[in-house]
Design a protein around this motif. Structure first.
Motif, PDB file in Angstrom:
ATOM      1  N   VAL A  43       0.839  -1.206   0.000  1.00  0.00           N
ATOM      2  CA  VAL A  43       0.000   0.000   0.000  1.00  0.00           C
ATOM      3  C   VAL A  43       0.868   1.246   0.000  1.00  0.00           C
ATOM      4  O   VAL A  43       0.605   2.212  -0.717  1.00  0.00           O
ATOM      5  CB  VAL A  43      -0.968  -0.019   1.203  1.00  0.00           C
ATOM      6  CG1 VAL A  43      -1.648   1.332   1.392  1.00  0.00           C
ATOM      7  CG2 VAL A  43      -1.994  -1.113   1.024  1.00  0.00           C
ATOM      8  N   TRP A  44       1.938   1.241   0.780  1.00  0.00           N
ATOM      9  CA  TRP A  44       2.847   2.397   0.834  1.00  0.00           C
ATOM     10  C   TRP A  44       3.482   2.647  -0.529  1.00  0.00           C
ATOM     11  O   TRP A  44       3.589   3.793  -0.970  1.00  0.00           O
ATOM     12  CB  TRP A  44       3.914   2.172   1.890  1.00  0.00           C
ATOM     13  CG  TRP A  44       4.900   3.303   1.930  1.00  0.00           C
ATOM     14  CD1 TRP A  44       6.130   3.345   1.336  1.00  0.00           C
ATOM     15  CD2 TRP A  44       4.734   4.566   2.552  1.00  0.00           C
ATOM     16  NE1 TRP A  44       6.722   4.547   1.570  1.00  0.00           N
ATOM     17  CE2 TRP A  44       5.879   5.325   2.310  1.00  0.00           C
ATOM     18  CE3 TRP A  44       3.709   5.133   3.296  1.00  0.00           C
ATOM     19  CZ2 TRP A  44       6.047   6.610   2.794  1.00  0.00           C
ATOM     20  CZ3 TRP A  44       3.888   6.417   3.767  1.00  0.00           C
ATOM     21  CH2 TRP A  44       5.039   7.141   3.513  1.00  0.00           C
ATOM     22  N   ILE A  45       3.904   1.605  -1.197  1.00  0.00           N
ATOM     23  CA  ILE A  45       4.529   1.755  -2.515  1.00  0.00           C
ATOM     24  C   ILE A  45       3.541   2.337  -3.516  1.00  0.00           C
ATOM     25  O   ILE A  45       3.866   3.240  -4.279  1.00  0.00           O
ATOM     26  CB  ILE A  45       5.082   0.399  -3.002  1.00  0.00           C
ATOM     27  CG1 ILE A  45       6.324   0.028  -2.203  1.00  0.00           C
ATOM     28  CG2 ILE A  45       5.400   0.432  -4.491  1.00  0.00           C
ATOM     29  CD1 ILE A  45       6.794  -1.380  -2.408  1.00  0.00           C
ATOM     30  N   LEU A  46       2.320   1.836  -3.501  1.00  0.00           N
ATOM     31  CA  LEU A  46       1.309   2.371  -4.418  1.00  0.00           C
ATOM     32  C   LEU A  46       0.964   3.820  -4.086  1.00  0.00           C
ATOM     33  O   LEU A  46       0.813   4.649  -4.974  1.00  0.00           O
ATOM     34  CB  LEU A  46       0.056   1.505  -4.379  1.00  0.00           C
ATOM     35  CG  LEU A  46       0.187   0.107  -4.966  1.00  0.00           C
ATOM     36  CD1 LEU A  46      -1.119  -0.651  -4.795  1.00  0.00           C
ATOM     37  CD2 LEU A  46       0.582   0.163  -6.425  1.00  0.00           C
ATOM     38  N   THR A  50       6.185   5.054  -6.030  1.00  0.00           N
ATOM     39  CA  THR A  50       7.554   4.620  -6.300  1.00  0.00           C
ATOM     40  C   THR A  50       7.624   3.219  -6.884  1.00  0.00           C
ATOM     41  O   THR A  50       8.661   2.588  -6.862  1.00  0.00           O
ATOM     42  CB  THR A  50       8.399   4.666  -5.014  1.00  0.00           C
ATOM     43  OG1 THR A  50       7.776   3.842  -4.033  1.00  0.00           O
ATOM     44  CG2 THR A  50       8.542   6.078  -4.498  1.00  0.00           C
ATOM     45  N   SER A  51       6.517   2.723  -7.425  1.00  0.00           N
ATOM     46  CA  SER A  51       6.493   1.337  -7.898  1.00  0.00           C
ATOM     47  C   SER A  51       7.430   1.102  -9.080  1.00  0.00           C
ATOM     48  O   SER A  51       7.964   0.011  -9.241  1.00  0.00           O
ATOM     49  CB  SER A  51       5.076   0.924  -8.270  1.00  0.00           C
ATOM     50  OG  SER A  51       4.577   1.761  -9.286  1.00  0.00           O
ATOM     51  N   LEU A  52       7.660   2.110  -9.909  1.00  0.00           N
ATOM     52  CA  LEU A  52       8.563   1.921 -11.044  1.00  0.00           C
ATOM     53  C   LEU A  52      10.009   1.749 -10.616  1.00  0.00           C
ATOM     54  O   LEU A  52      10.799   1.123 -11.311  1.00  0.00           O
ATOM     55  CB  LEU A  52       8.439   3.098 -12.016  1.00  0.00           C
ATOM     56  CG  LEU A  52       7.110   3.202 -12.746  1.00  0.00           C
ATOM     57  CD1 LEU A  52       7.103   4.432 -13.645  1.00  0.00           C
ATOM     58  CD2 LEU A  52       6.840   1.960 -13.553  1.00  0.00           C
ATOM     59  N   GLN A  53      10.368   2.295  -9.466  1.00  0.00           N
ATOM     60  CA  GLN A  53      11.742   2.162  -8.983  1.00  0.00           C
ATOM     61  C   GLN A  53      12.061   0.734  -8.560  1.00  0.00           C
ATOM     62  O   GLN A  53      13.216   0.370  -8.450  1.00  0.00           O
ATOM     63  CB  GLN A  53      11.987   3.110  -7.815  1.00  0.00           C
ATOM     64  CG  GLN A  53      11.935   4.565  -8.215  1.00  0.00           C
ATOM     65  CD  GLN A  53      12.076   5.486  -7.024  1.00  0.00           C
ATOM     66  OE1 GLN A  53      12.148   5.036  -5.886  1.00  0.00           O
ATOM     67  NE2 GLN A  53      12.117   6.774  -7.282  1.00  0.00           N
ATOM     68  N   LEU A  54      11.045  -0.072  -8.329  1.00  0.00           N
ATOM     69  CA  LEU A  54      11.277  -1.446  -7.899  1.00  0.00           C
ATOM     70  C   LEU A  54      11.899  -2.306  -8.991  1.00  0.00           C
ATOM     71  O   LEU A  54      12.580  -3.276  -8.706  1.00  0.00           O
ATOM     72  CB  LEU A  54       9.966  -2.080  -7.433  1.00  0.00           C
ATOM     73  CG  LEU A  54       9.361  -1.495  -6.175  1.00  0.00           C
ATOM     74  CD1 LEU A  54       8.019  -2.150  -5.895  1.00  0.00           C
ATOM     75  CD2 LEU A  54      10.292  -1.674  -5.002  1.00  0.00           C
ATOM     76  N   VAL A  55      11.658  -1.979 -10.242  1.00  0.00           N
ATOM     77  CA  VAL A  55      12.189  -2.794 -11.332  1.00  0.00           C
ATOM     78  C   VAL A  55      13.538  -2.288 -11.824  1.00  0.00           C
ATOM     79  O   VAL A  55      14.131  -2.880 -12.701  1.00  0.00           O
ATOM     80  CB  VAL A  55      11.199  -2.860 -12.512  1.00  0.00           C
ATOM     81  CG1 VAL A  55       9.936  -3.579 -12.097  1.00  0.00           C
ATOM     82  CG2 VAL A  55      10.876  -1.487 -13.046  1.00  0.00           C
ATOM     83  N   GLU A  56      14.030  -1.205 -11.242  1.00  0.00           N
ATOM     84  CA  GLU A  56      15.293  -0.620 -11.667  1.00  0.00           C
ATOM     85  C   GLU A  56      16.365  -0.831 -10.604  1.00  0.00           C
ATOM     86  O   GLU A  56      16.845   0.110  -9.978  1.00  0.00           O
ATOM     87  CB  GLU A  56      15.111   0.871 -11.938  1.00  0.00           C
ATOM     88  CG  GLU A  56      14.126   1.161 -13.044  1.00  0.00           C
ATOM     89  CD  GLU A  56      13.844   2.646 -13.193  1.00  0.00           C
ATOM     90  OE1 GLU A  56      14.391   3.442 -12.408  1.00  0.00           O
ATOM     91  OE2 GLU A  56      13.070   2.988 -14.080  1.00  0.00           O
ATOM     92  N   ILE A  57      16.763  -2.066 -10.381  1.00  0.00           N
ATOM     93  CA  ILE A  57      17.785  -2.370  -9.389  1.00  0.00           C
ATOM     94  C   ILE A  57      19.149  -2.241 -10.050  1.00  0.00           C
ATOM     95  O   ILE A  57      19.425  -2.866 -11.067  1.00  0.00           O
ATOM     96  CB  ILE A  57      17.593  -3.787  -8.817  1.00  0.00           C
ATOM     97  CG1 ILE A  57      16.251  -3.871  -8.105  1.00  0.00           C
ATOM     98  CG2 ILE A  57      18.724  -4.136  -7.865  1.00  0.00           C
ATOM     99  CD1 ILE A  57      15.902  -5.232  -7.595  1.00  0.00           C
ATOM    100  N   ASN A  58      20.024  -1.431  -9.439  1.00  0.00           N
ATOM    101  CA  ASN A  58      21.366  -1.256  -9.997  1.00  0.00           C
ATOM    102  C   ASN A  58      22.380  -2.089  -9.214  1.00  0.00           C
ATOM    103  O   ASN A  58      22.042  -2.753  -8.236  1.00  0.00           O
ATOM    104  CB  ASN A  58      21.747   0.235 -10.027  1.00  0.00           C
ATOM    105  CG  ASN A  58      21.745   0.860  -8.652  1.00  0.00           C
ATOM    106  OD1 ASN A  58      21.983   0.191  -7.654  1.00  0.00           O
ATOM    107  ND2 ASN A  58      21.470   2.152  -8.598  1.00  0.00           N
ATOM    108  N   GLY A  59      23.620  -2.042  -9.636  1.00  0.00           N
ATOM    109  CA  GLY A  59      24.673  -2.852  -9.027  1.00  0.00           C
ATOM    110  C   GLY A  59      24.924  -2.527  -7.568  1.00  0.00           C
ATOM    111  O   GLY A  59      25.190  -3.406  -6.749  1.00  0.00           O
ATOM    112  N   SER A  60      24.846  -1.241  -7.224  1.00  0.00           N
ATOM    113  CA  SER A  60      25.053  -0.819  -5.841  1.00  0.00           C
ATOM    114  C   SER A  60      23.990  -1.414  -4.925  1.00  0.00           C
ATOM    115  O   SER A  60      24.298  -1.884  -3.827  1.00  0.00           O
ATOM    116  CB  SER A  60      25.025   0.713  -5.763  1.00  0.00           C
ATOM    117  OG  SER A  60      25.043   1.144  -4.435  1.00  0.00           O
ATOM    118  N   GLN A  61      22.747  -1.403  -5.379  1.00  0.00           N
ATOM    119  CA  GLN A  61      21.664  -1.973  -4.574  1.00  0.00           C
ATOM    120  C   GLN A  61      21.815  -3.482  -4.447  1.00  0.00           C
ATOM    121  O   GLN A  61      21.573  -4.055  -3.385  1.00  0.00           O
ATOM    122  CB  GLN A  61      20.312  -1.628  -5.190  1.00  0.00           C
ATOM    123  CG  GLN A  61      19.976  -0.161  -5.128  1.00  0.00           C
ATOM    124  CD  GLN A  61      18.757   0.179  -5.964  1.00  0.00           C
ATOM    125  OE1 GLN A  61      18.467  -0.490  -6.950  1.00  0.00           O
ATOM    126  NE2 GLN A  61      18.053   1.223  -5.563  1.00  0.00           N
TER     127      GLN A  61
END
Length: 75
Positions: A43-46, A50-61
């Protein structure tokens, strides 16, 4: 602000768990905590958009995730 919210949720979770453990088995209480935490996070994400940021995981994360997984698994 996020840290304050996390601390409040952590503290109340402990209190509610102790109350719930009086009448329910520990496995049930643990499952309820995980389900409620997942629903709250979803619910917080929706709500925050920020739901689009969940599919953009970078190397640092990814490195941070690995460090957390290894460090908590070794305790």
């Amino acid at each position: 602000l996020y840290a304050l919210g996390a601390a409040a949720l952590w503290g109340t979770s402990t209190i509610f768990s102790k109350i719930a453990l009086r009448t329910k088995p520990d496995v049930v209480v643990t499952g309820m905590r995980f389900m409620l935490a997942t629903l709250f996070a979803f619910v917080w994400i929706l709500w925050s958009g920020t739901s689009l940021q969940l599919v953009e995981i970078n190397g640092s994360q990814l490195l941070r995730f690995a460090m957390i997984a290894l460090s908590t698994g070794m305790v």
